[in-house]
Design a protein around this motif. Structure first.
Motif, PDB file in Angstrom:
ATOM      1  N   TRP A 190       0.851  -1.199   0.000  1.00 10.85           N
ATOM      2  CA  TRP A 190       0.000   0.000   0.000  1.00 10.85           C
ATOM      3  C   TRP A 190       0.881   1.242   0.000  1.00 10.85           C
ATOM      4  O   TRP A 190       0.580   2.229  -0.687  1.00 10.85           O
ATOM      5  N   ALA A 191       1.960   1.195   0.776  1.00 18.35           N
ATOM      6  CA  ALA A 191       2.794   2.390   0.965  1.00 18.35           C
ATOM      7  C   ALA A 191       3.329   2.918  -0.370  1.00 18.35           C
ATOM      8  O   ALA A 191       3.349   4.132  -0.595  1.00 18.35           O
ATOM      9  N   THR A 233      -7.126   5.535  12.047  1.00 19.95           N
ATOM     10  CA  THR A 233      -6.574   4.758  10.942  1.00 19.95           C
ATOM     11  C   THR A 233      -5.290   4.098  11.413  1.00 19.95           C
ATOM     12  O   THR A 233      -4.848   4.299  12.552  1.00 19.95           O
ATOM     13  N   PHE A 234      -4.699   3.300  10.531  1.00 17.28           N
ATOM     14  CA  PHE A 234      -3.393   2.712  10.805  1.00 17.28           C
ATOM     15  C   PHE A 234      -2.334   3.787  10.573  1.00 17.28           C
ATOM     16  O   PHE A 234      -2.508   4.673   9.712  1.00 17.28           O
ATOM     17  N   ALA A 259       0.187   3.852   8.916  1.00 15.85           N
ATOM     18  CA  ALA A 259       0.656   3.952   7.525  1.00 15.85           C
ATOM     19  C   ALA A 259       0.113   5.210   6.856  1.00 15.85           C
ATOM     20  O   ALA A 259       0.832   5.854   6.073  1.00 15.85           O
ATOM     21  N   ASP A 284      -8.132   5.557   1.097  1.00 12.43           N
ATOM     22  CA  ASP A 284      -7.365   4.432   1.629  1.00 12.43           C
ATOM     23  C   ASP A 284      -8.319   3.240   1.669  1.00 12.43           C
ATOM     24  O   ASP A 284      -9.229   3.179   2.505  1.00 12.43           O
ATOM     25  N   ALA A 319      -7.497   0.035   2.065  1.00 15.71           N
ATOM     26  CA  ALA A 319      -6.800  -1.142   2.596  1.00 15.71           C
ATOM     27  C   ALA A 319      -7.770  -2.162   3.199  1.00 15.71           C
ATOM     28  O   ALA A 319      -7.506  -3.358   3.184  1.00 15.71           O
ATOM     29  N   HIS A 320      -8.923  -1.662   3.740  1.00 11.76           N
ATOM     30  CA  HIS A 320      -9.890  -2.568   4.368  1.00 11.76           C
ATOM     31  C   HIS A 320     -11.082  -2.855   3.461  1.00 11.76           C
ATOM     32  O   HIS A 320     -11.946  -3.639   3.850  1.00 11.76           O
ATOM     33  N   SER A 359      -4.436  -2.429   0.021  1.00  8.14           N
ATOM     34  CA  SER A 359      -3.348  -3.230   0.576  1.00  8.14           C
ATOM     35  C   SER A 359      -3.741  -4.697   0.463  1.00  8.14           C
ATOM     36  O   SER A 359      -4.906  -5.050   0.689  1.00  8.14           O
ATOM     37  N   LYS A 394      -5.521  -9.048   5.205  1.00 10.91           N
ATOM     38  CA  LYS A 394      -6.637  -8.398   4.500  1.00 10.91           C
ATOM     39  C   LYS A 394      -7.640  -9.411   3.943  1.00 10.91           C
ATOM     40  O   LYS A 394      -7.334 -10.594   3.838  1.00 10.91           O
ATOM     41  N   TYR A 396      -8.368  -0.379  15.835  1.00 11.53           N
ATOM     42  CA  TYR A 396      -7.173   0.329  16.338  1.00 11.53           C
ATOM     43  C   TYR A 396      -7.385   0.656  17.808  1.00 11.53           C
ATOM     44  O   TYR A 396      -8.447   1.114  18.197  1.00 11.53           O
TER      45      TYR A 396
HETATM   46  C1  LIG Z   1      -5.913   1.515   6.794  1.00  7.45           C
HETATM   47  C2  LIG Z   1      -4.574   0.980   6.323  1.00  7.45           C
HETATM   48  N1  LIG Z   1      -3.820   1.748   5.517  1.00  7.45           N
HETATM   49  C3  LIG Z   1      -2.629   1.327   5.076  1.00  7.45           C
HETATM   50  C4  LIG Z   1      -2.126   0.082   5.426  1.00  7.45           C
HETATM   51  C5  LIG Z   1      -0.754  -0.282   4.969  1.00  7.45           C
HETATM   52  O1  LIG Z   1      -0.750  -1.318   4.033  1.00  7.45           O
HETATM   53  P1  LIG Z   1       0.648  -2.050   3.648  1.00  7.45           P
HETATM   54  O2  LIG Z   1       1.037  -2.847   4.839  1.00  7.45           O
HETATM   55  O3  LIG Z   1       0.272  -2.910   2.455  1.00  7.45           O
HETATM   56  O4  LIG Z   1       1.637  -0.987   3.287  1.00  7.45           O
HETATM   57  C6  LIG Z   1      -2.903  -0.766   6.249  1.00  7.45           C
HETATM   58  C7  LIG Z   1      -2.506  -2.104   6.666  1.00  7.45           C
HETATM   59  O5  LIG Z   1      -1.633  -2.787   6.536  1.00  7.45           O
HETATM   60  C8  LIG Z   1      -4.150  -0.297   6.717  1.00  7.45           C
HETATM   61  O6  LIG Z   1      -4.888  -1.049   7.530  1.00  7.45           O
END
Ligand SMILES: Cc1ncc(COP(=O)(O)O)c(C=O)c1O
Length: 337
Positions: free
Chosen positions: A62-63, A87-88, A90, A161, A163-164, A185, A190, A296
């Protein structure tokens, strides 16, 4: 340790029926003598793009996709990027990595996602260059359409985002298609996973071309200064198999949730009628004994020591739990919808 047959035990959303197909695709990769930048990555991108009716670029995480989108938006030192606190890490870290100032947004108590009111307030106050909207838990932010409109009118580059959000939809629309870009992500927990991986989706063809160069040191002409965020062909093979199984995974999770969980959990998060949740998490507004914990535990504004008052983010962190819901078609067949 829970026994393998216990539905509460974590399980990756990989269907045992896909094992032989995956091995056949891996054999194809071995024989192709092209273990990166090959046909499987293109196939995975085509499948994901067709699902969203957008372009799609696969990343190693994702990053990588988030950095590509922020860089394309011109985010650099001193620019403001809006980010939900729930959020996470990231999400804010991607913007901080580029030297941006992160301004945190509060969330709704019903959907756990940043609200329209927060976007309106922060856009007026901070004149951001870009913003994240994070779809928390597997459903879409309830106000995604209005938030995207406000951002577009204010010239704020909106990154969803996702990712979820695998498999979620709203009125037939897919995650990542309201904003300027959506970033998925495929990390190991996931809804569909490739172990590590990510995908950027966007209707902007110039962003798609930028992202493809960004993940590959700017090749071929080096006008874009990215790094290596490529996905290997072995990972992409897993992505192809998983992308083809996604609708079934989401349908299974929804059927099991309606049949087994909804009757037990009156305090569950409920989505609007037009929305389908991918049910990455089954969220209840309660503290339960038998849960997988919280999405979280602490909002990001607290983790990063920002002295701002975001009461709903604090409330959400304290007042929810996640009930185990993992794709295990061999254990429990859902009744027909
Ligand atoms: C909301 C959210 N954003 C970003 C990420 C980052 O993804 P990645 O680990 O693939 O970089 C995650 C989880 O891993 C996430 O839960």
């Amino acid at each position: 340790m829970l026994p393998p047959s216990d539905p509460a035990r974590f399980a990756i959303g990989f269907d045992a029926r896909d094992r032989s197909r995956l091995h056949a695709l891996w054999d194809e990769v071995i024989d192709s003598q092209q273990w990166s930048e090959g046909a499987l990555t293109r196939r995975f991108e085509e499948l994901w793009g067709a699902r969203h009716d957008t372009g799609a670029v696969a990343f190693g995480s994702w990053a990588g996709g988030a950095l590509a989108a922020l860089t394309f938006a011109g985010v650099g030192p001193g620019d403001v990027v809006l980010c939900p606190s729930n959020t996470f890490m990231a999400t804010p870290l991607a913007a901080l990595h580029l030297g941006a100032d992160v301004v945190f947004l509060d969330c709704g108590r019903d959907d756990l996602c940043a609200t329209l009111a927060e976007f309106e307030r922060a856009i007026g106050q901070h004149r951001p260059k870009a913003a994240f909207l994070v779809h928390i838990g597997g459903h879409l932010a309830f106000e995604v359409e209005a938030i995207a409109k406000v951002c577009q009118e204010a010239g704020v580059f909106l990154i969803e985002d996702c990712a979820h959000a695998h498999g979620a939809s709203l009125g037939g629309g897919h995650p990542g298609t309201w904003g300027d870009a959506g970033i998925y992500s495929f990390y190991a927990t996931k809804t569909v996973s490739t172990g590590e991986g990510g995908m950027l989706v966007s209707r902007h063809q110039d962003l798609i071309a930028f992202a493809a160069a960004f993940r590959n040191y700017g090749k071929p002409d080096h006008e874009v200064q990215g790094l290596n965020f490529r996905m290997s062909e072995f990972t992409a093979a897993l992505g192809v198999v998983q992308a083809e199984r996604l609708d079934e995974i989401v349908a299974w999770k929804n059927a099991v949730a309606r049949r087994d969980l909804d009757p037990v959990y009156a305090s569950r998060l409920q989505v609007p009628d037009a929305m389908v949740s991918g049910l990455y998490k089954y969220i209840v507004f309660d503290r339960l004994d038998r849960s997988t914990g919280r999405v979280y535990d602490q909002p990001c504004h607290r983790l990063l020591g920002h002295h701002v008052d975001l009461p709903n983010s604090d409330w959400v962190a304290e007042h929810h739990s996640c009930v185990p819901l993992y794709y295990r078609p061999q254990l429990s067949a859902p009744s027909p919808a």
